[in-house]
Scaffold this motif. Structure first.
Motif, short mmCIF file in Angstrom:
data_model
loop_
_atom_site.label_atom_id
_atom_site.label_comp_id
_atom_site.label_asym_id
_atom_site.label_seq_id
_atom_site.Cartn_x
_atom_site.Cartn_y
_atom_site.Cartn_z
N ARG A 165 0.83 -1.20 0.00
CA ARG A 165 0.00 0.00 0.00
C ARG A 165 0.87 1.25 0.00
N ASN A 166 0.33 2.30 -0.55
CA ASN A 166 0.97 3.62 -0.46
C ASN A 166 1.46 3.81 0.98
N PRO A 167 2.76 4.07 1.19
CA PRO A 167 3.30 4.19 2.55
C PRO A 167 2.58 5.20 3.44
N PHE A 168 2.01 6.23 2.86
CA PHE A 168 1.29 7.23 3.63
C PHE A 168 0.03 6.63 4.24
N ASP A 169 -0.78 5.98 3.41
CA ASP A 169 -2.00 5.34 3.91
C ASP A 169 -1.67 4.14 4.79
N ASN A 170 -0.60 3.43 4.45
CA ASN A 170 -0.19 2.28 5.26
C ASN A 170 0.13 2.70 6.69
N PHE A 171 0.83 3.81 6.83
CA PHE A 171 1.17 4.30 8.17
C PHE A 171 -0.08 4.64 8.97
N VAL A 172 -1.01 5.36 8.36
CA VAL A 172 -2.22 5.78 9.06
C VAL A 172 -3.05 4.56 9.47
N SER A 173 -3.17 3.60 8.57
CA SER A 173 -3.92 2.39 8.88
C SER A 173 -3.29 1.62 10.03
N LEU B 146 -0.25 4.92 21.46
CA LEU B 146 1.01 5.34 20.88
C LEU B 146 0.79 6.67 20.17
N PRO B 147 1.47 7.74 20.59
CA PRO B 147 1.28 9.06 19.96
C PRO B 147 1.63 9.01 18.47
N LEU B 148 0.94 9.81 17.69
CA LEU B 148 1.15 9.84 16.25
C LEU B 148 2.58 10.17 15.89
N ASP B 149 3.16 11.17 16.55
CA ASP B 149 4.52 11.59 16.18
C ASP B 149 5.55 10.51 16.50
N GLU B 150 5.35 9.78 17.61
CA GLU B 150 6.28 8.71 17.96
C GLU B 150 6.16 7.55 16.97
N ASN C 259 -5.57 13.61 6.16
CA ASN C 259 -6.21 14.10 7.38
C ASN C 259 -5.32 13.98 8.62
N TYR C 260 -4.14 13.38 8.46
CA TYR C 260 -3.26 13.13 9.59
C TYR C 260 -1.88 13.79 9.45
N PHE C 261 -1.44 14.02 8.22
CA PHE C 261 -0.06 14.47 7.98
C PHE C 261 0.08 15.99 8.02
N MET D 211 5.77 16.32 7.94
CA MET D 211 5.65 14.87 7.84
C MET D 211 5.60 14.43 6.37
N ILE D 212 4.86 15.19 5.59
CA ILE D 212 4.75 14.88 4.16
C ILE D 212 6.12 14.95 3.49
N ARG D 213 6.86 16.01 3.80
CA ARG D 213 8.18 16.18 3.20
C ARG D 213 9.13 15.05 3.62
N LYS D 214 9.09 14.71 4.89
CA LYS D 214 10.01 13.68 5.39
C LYS D 214 9.73 12.31 4.78
N LEU D 215 8.47 11.88 4.78
CA LEU D 215 8.17 10.55 4.26
C LEU D 215 8.32 10.51 2.74
N SER D 216 8.00 11.62 2.07
CA SER D 216 8.19 11.68 0.62
C SER D 216 9.65 11.46 0.26
N LYS D 217 10.54 12.07 1.03
CA LYS D 217 11.98 11.94 0.78
C LYS D 217 12.44 10.50 1.01
N ILE D 218 11.92 9.86 2.07
CA ILE D 218 12.29 8.47 2.36
C ILE D 218 11.81 7.54 1.25
N VAL D 219 10.56 7.73 0.81
CA VAL D 219 10.02 6.91 -0.28
C VAL D 219 10.89 7.05 -1.52
N GLU D 220 11.24 8.29 -1.84
CA GLU D 220 12.06 8.55 -3.03
C GLU D 220 13.43 7.89 -2.91
N GLU D 221 14.06 8.02 -1.75
CA GLU D 221 15.41 7.47 -1.56
C GLU D 221 15.41 5.95 -1.53
N LYS D 222 14.47 5.35 -0.82
CA LYS D 222 14.46 3.90 -0.65
C LYS D 222 14.05 3.16 -1.91
N LEU D 223 13.18 3.74 -2.72
CA LEU D 223 12.70 3.07 -3.92
C LEU D 223 13.43 3.50 -5.19
#
Length: 327
Positions: free
Chosen positions: A156-164, A180-184, A298-300, A304-316
């Motif tokens: 799944r899209n990592p963004f939706d996967n995280f929220v789920s 578990l807090p969202l930021d943690e 609705n959560y990001f 957060m968007i910038r950070k996870l976008s960068k990780i997705v780009e780098e890892k894939l």
């Protein structure tokens, strides 16, 4: 955080010695770094036993997935497609009276249980046998990887996967534990610390194998399956070697299967409203939340968007695997 920077667990909790560990999401258990992935402590022995003792059959079907990526939906679709001639009448279909996790049991649960259950499920299960797994591809049993059995994988899209995942783990946590807090949770997810993570290596393992052996591994994305379910149901049937006949396509068999396995239908069934399933005894109702795409917005926050976008780009990067609407 490096995968090797975790704390080592004590001897009582470590099913297998000398494994690094990290705190699990909203759970009394820990993750152990086992064969380069974060395995829940209660599953390490099971995965080890699964690797050593599972004997694949040539016509086995394995539903593989990264957790919280549409696993139950794909299990339901797989079971219905493989048995579409056996249960041509949907009025008495097993999916109406059994949860998909019961019809397509996780191999990690089978091999984490009683030895008699292992023998029974391996020898007496009707063929083609259909099992589920969250285990990364490199850690699958040799017999499974070398056989001609079929593996269908969903991510799944990592963004939706995280929220789920965040919603799910907070929902099933013991009452004695704080949420578990969202930021943690987000920081842990960005470090790859989640059940069977890192999520990027889990996805890439099956992705690369699907390119190398397209007749053995079918790689699906949740968003694609959601966008055109009919098309992918037909594609899955062809992959399994049990394509729909022209007559079946004309009489609405595909549409009937899609409706039977839909989120709305499964959530409304009595069998999925009460009772528990799995080794941890998870309430079935907790597997059904929204089944939407794009809910992450609705959560990001922007950072957060910038950070996870960068990780997705780098890892894939360079893999050919990508996700739409990740930023």
């Amino acid at each position: 955080m490096s995968l090797t920077n975790g704390r080592q667990g004590n001897d009582e909790e470590k099913p297998i010695p000398s494994l690094y560990r990290e705190k699990a999401w909203a759970s009394p258990y820990h993750y152990h770094l086992f064969q380069n992935f974060w395995c829940p402590s209660i599953h390490v022995q099971a995965v080890d036993s699964f690797q050593k003792n599972f004997q694949a059959k040539e016509n086995d079907v394995i539903v593989a997935s990264f957790p919280k990526s549409g696993t139950m939906w794909l299990k339901a679709l797989t079971f219905a497609i493989l048995n579409h001639q056996r249960f041509s009448s949907l009025e008495n279909h097993p999916l109406l009276t059994a949860n998909p996790h019961e019809l397509v049991p996780f191999l990690e649960y089978i091999f984490g249980g009683d030895i008699h259950d292992q023998i029974h499920l391996q020898t007496n299960k009707p063929e083609p046998r259909v099992f589920g797994t969250h285990t990364p591809f490199p850690s699958l049993p040799k017999s499974l990887k070398e056989s001609n059995c079929k593996i269908i994988y969903i991510c799944r899209n990592p963004f939706d996967n995280f929220v789920s995942a965040w919603n799910y783990f907070n929902k099933i946590k013991p009452l004695s534990l704080p949420a578990l807090p969202l930021d943690e949770a987000f920081e842990m997810y960005c470090d790859g610390i989640i059940d069977y993570g890192p999520w990027w290596s889990h996805m890439l393992g099956y992705w690369k194998e699907s390119i190398a052996k397209p007749n053995k591994v079918l790689f699906l994305k949740y968003d694609d399956l959601k966008k055109d379910t009919n098309f992918h149901v037909k594609r899955i049937a062809e992959f399994f070697g049990c394509p729909f006949t022209q007559e079946e396509e004309s009489n609405g068999t595909i549409e009937s299967i899609v409706k039977l396995c839909s989120f709305e239908k499964m959530k409304d069934l009595e069998v999925n409203k009460s009772g528990k399933v799995g080794r941890e005894g998870i309430e079935k109702k907790n597997f059904f939340r929204k089944a939407e795409t794009g809910d992450w917005i609705n959560y990001f926050s922007p950072p957060m968007i910038r950070k996870l976008s960068k990780i997705v780009e780098e890892k894939l990067d360079g893999s050919g695997l990508s996700f739409n609407n990740c930023s």
